[in-house]
Design a protein around this motif. Structure first.
Motif, mmCIF file in Angstrom:
data_model
loop_
_atom_site.group_PDB
_atom_site.id
_atom_site.type_symbol
_atom_site.label_atom_id
_atom_site.label_comp_id
_atom_site.label_asym_id
_atom_site.label_seq_id
_atom_site.Cartn_x
_atom_site.Cartn_y
_atom_site.Cartn_z
ATOM 1 N N GLU A 196 0.815 -1.224 0.000
ATOM 2 C CA GLU A 196 0.000 0.000 0.000
ATOM 3 C C GLU A 196 0.846 1.270 0.000
ATOM 4 O O GLU A 196 0.473 2.287 0.567
ATOM 5 C CB GLU A 196 -0.975 0.002 1.190
ATOM 6 C CG GLU A 196 -1.971 -1.137 1.156
ATOM 7 C CD GLU A 196 -2.994 -1.027 2.269
ATOM 8 O OE1 GLU A 196 -4.028 -0.378 2.055
ATOM 9 O OE2 GLU A 196 -2.723 -1.582 3.353
ATOM 10 N N GLY A 250 0.240 -2.237 -12.010
ATOM 11 C CA GLY A 250 0.674 -1.339 -10.944
ATOM 12 C C GLY A 250 1.656 -0.281 -11.374
ATOM 13 O O GLY A 250 2.046 0.573 -10.574
ATOM 14 N N GLY A 285 0.023 -3.153 -3.973
ATOM 15 C CA GLY A 285 -1.319 -3.409 -3.471
ATOM 16 C C GLY A 285 -1.313 -3.866 -2.021
ATOM 17 O O GLY A 285 -0.368 -3.623 -1.268
ATOM 18 N N THR A 286 -2.379 -4.559 -1.649
ATOM 19 C CA THR A 286 -2.543 -5.003 -0.260
ATOM 20 C C THR A 286 -2.074 -6.437 -0.063
ATOM 21 O O THR A 286 -2.056 -6.925 1.068
ATOM 22 C CB THR A 286 -4.025 -4.901 0.142
ATOM 23 O OG1 THR A 286 -4.803 -5.708 -0.750
ATOM 24 C CG2 THR A 286 -4.498 -3.457 0.064
#
Length: 616
Positions: A196, A250, A285-286
């Motif tokens: 994140e 991403g 991301g997570t």
């Protein structure tokens, strides 16, 4: 006298008719006149009016200008211009005045400007420009001018893609795929990026043609565009211009680049954009994992039409590297950076990773530090960085050249998990000369000797003569030592001490390497200064042909950059700096001899004053 009603009516009609006739006779209209304004090698054409661009460099641009006068009494309205019957290249209407008032006055004239990009070498390009106007009795006259020019090959654009302290493509990275040159470059690894969060990498695009090429034809206007590098979608390739494949992993470009996008040949004095910095973000991301994509760059470089840069990144719970300049408010002199806001070339900078941390709960201890200078100014030699503490918490490096540097820190915890590139892992520095005039010489061969000479024109402009030339045998601070055997120092202005104020000094004399050699004038006075480079051979070193690069900084800003490939014993007259009484400066290249920027002559050794010639 008795006038009947019938006679009165006839008389009235005659008056009205006369009035109408008078109005018709005195009605004013616009009258257009087009006058070509040739410059340099351009020539005006007649019958019909037009302009010949003369030779226009391929991948360059010629510009034709016409003055528009209104010789009539009514305002001249110009509704637009179109290109007709074009062949041999691309003609584009750059500008057209919308309205020209009456009266033939210089400050009331309009302008038509049309560019020409030739299609091929020695191919004639021709076109007609039709201008829609309200001129003439019909108030709808279409005025026309004709244009012609011829393509001239002067060289090709050359794309350099720089990241990680290296510039590409290099040997073996390009191949021919279906008639297109496709280059696959080394992977740019973002490393580990915390979940994140995001990391940013920079890629620099430069247009650097081969030395001695991409020079405007003799007699062309100053700053004529040549060998322009054009980035655009290519339907024969990936049709991206700039883009990623696959697109959703991403990675993203920061900001927008409108296509087509141009990079000119480096000419800082012309205001051309010769370098583009691409910023690429990776957003983690997570969920932990690995990501990859390829950045595609398409251009008109014949040797690198498509460039592919593989990109990779990981997302893990990992330590965070925090690299910071160690200033003397928090460090101990002299092992600290005195003024982080004023970093100079030839200074050492000090950094610390003391604020780095681990994100684990509870946090793990950090057991490893790894520092690296990952980007530096073109021409700098990494061997000159003199790094200390590369595997320690505190680190330092020497900055040999003016320009930008990027220093990166990675840390690892006791489990061996390493930090990645992040917003805190890199320190970007700009080494800015504090001398008002800073002349820098670098070259591309690791084992020969290039010498920088800066002469004072009013003192004689003799190379290798003490009174007029600042060079390796008279201008180093080491010459102040009592045992030093140096020639007479250049004391161009008696009001100042030698090597200070308006008198020059040479920072470094690099006799066996890539440079730099730097000549500085701290407080120049109105005068003229000429720049020379000599390929010195009276030493047991390589005598291979070598490309020399000279950069001129004025008040810390890069004002000019010149390159030329030199043979042994050649003296290259590079250019001139003129300092004016109003404290401004003008930098200009020497007149070319046709073999590249400036001119060369043979000068064996450096034993006495050498007169290159009076003409610049």
């Amino acid at each position: 006298m008795i006038i009947t009603a019938r006679a009165a009516l006839v008389s009235s009609l005659v008056v009205v008719a006369a009035a109408c006739a008078e109005q018709t006779l005195t009605k004013t209209t616009a009258v257009i006149k087009l006058t070509p304004l040739p410059v340099g090698l351009q020539q005006a054409l007649a019958d019909p009016t037009g302009l010949d661009y003369g030779p226009v460099p391929l991948n360059g641009l010629g510009t034709a200008r016409f003055r528009i006068d209104n010789l009539g009494g009514a305002p001249l309205e110009l509704a637009g211009a179109t290109i007709e019957d074009a062949s041999g290249g691309t003609f584009t209407v750059v500008s057209l005045s919308e309205r020209v008032v009456a009266f033939n006055l210089e400050d009331r004239a309009g302008v038509l400007e049309v560019s020409f990009a030739p299609a091929a070498n020695e191919v004639i390009g021709e076109a007609v420009v039709a201008i829609t106007t309200n001129a003439g009795p019909s108030e709808s006259e279409v005025a026309r001018v004709r244009l012609r020019g011829v393509g001239l090959f002067v060289g090709s654009p050359n794309l350099e893609v720089c990241y990680g302290g290296q510039c590409y493509p290099q040997t073996g990275q390009c191949s021919d795929l279906g008639g297109r040159a496709v280059c696959t470059l080394p992977t740019l690894d973002f490393g580990n990026v915390p979940l994140e969060s995001f990391a940013t990498a920079e890629i620099r695009l430069r247009n650097v043609p081969a030395a001695g090429t991409c020079l405007p034809p003799p007699g062309s206007p100053e700053c004529t565009p040549v060998c322009r590098l054009v980035f655009d979608r290519d339907p024969a390739g990936d049709d991206l211009g700039f883009g990623f494949t696959p697109a959703q992993n991403g990675f993203e470009l920061v900001g927008n680049i409108n296509l087509p996008f141009l990079l000119e040949v480096p000419q800082p004095q012309c205001g051309f954009q010769s370098e583009q910095r691409l910023l690429i973000n990776f957003l983690a991301g997570t969920v932990e994992g690995d990501q990859a994509t390829t950045l595609v760059i398409e251009s008109n470089d014949p040797d690198a039409a498509t460039v592919r840069v593989p990109l990779t990144a990981s997302s893990r719970v990992a330590p965070i590297a925090v690299a910071e300049l160690l200033d003397c408010a928090t460090g101990t002199p002299p092992l600290c950076t005195p003024d982080p806001e004023a970093i100079r070339p030839l200074e050492r900078v000090y950094l610390t990773g003391r604020s780095s941390y681990d994100q684990s709960v509870p946090p793990r201890p950090l057991v490893a530090y790894a520092w690296q200078v990952v980007e530096w100014p073109p021409g700098a030699n990494p061997a000159d960085f003199g790094v200390t503490g590369a595997d320690q918490r505190d680190f330092s490096a020497f900055l040999p050249l003016a320009g930008p540097y990027r220093i990166r820190l990675r840390v690892a915890n006791d489990l061996g998990i390493q930090s990645g590139v992040s917003a805190t892992s890199d320190v970007v520095l700009e080494a800015i000369p504090d001398s008002r005039v800073h002349v820098q010489l670098v070259w591309d061969h690791p084992s020969n000797d290039m010498d920088l000479h800066v002469t004072h024109v009013e003192s004689g402009d003799l190379v290798c003569a003490g009174p007029s030339d600042c060079f390796w045998d008279n201008c180093k601070l080491a010459c102040l030592a009592p045992e030093a055997e140096c020639r007479t120092a250049p004391e161009w202005f008696l009001e100042d001490p030698i090597y200070d104020g308006a008198n020059p000094r040479l920072d470094i004399d690099d006799t066996n390497g890539l440079g730099p050699e730097n000549t500085n004038i701290d407080a120049p006075r109105p005068s003229s200064y000429r720049i020379y480079v000599h390929y010195y051979t009276l030493v047991d070193r390589s005598t291979d042909p070598t490309q020399a690069t000279v950069r001129v900084y004025i008040d810390g800003a890069l004002r000019a950059e010149y390159r030329r490939r030199l043979q042994p014993d050649q003296l290259w007259r590079v250019g001139q700096i003129t300092w004016y009484p109003d404290d401004s400066a003008f930098v200009q290249p020497a007149t070319t001899d046709g073999g590249g920027v400036g001119a060369v002559k043979t000068m064996y050794n450096c034993s006495s004053g050498f007169a290159f010639g009076s003409a610049l």
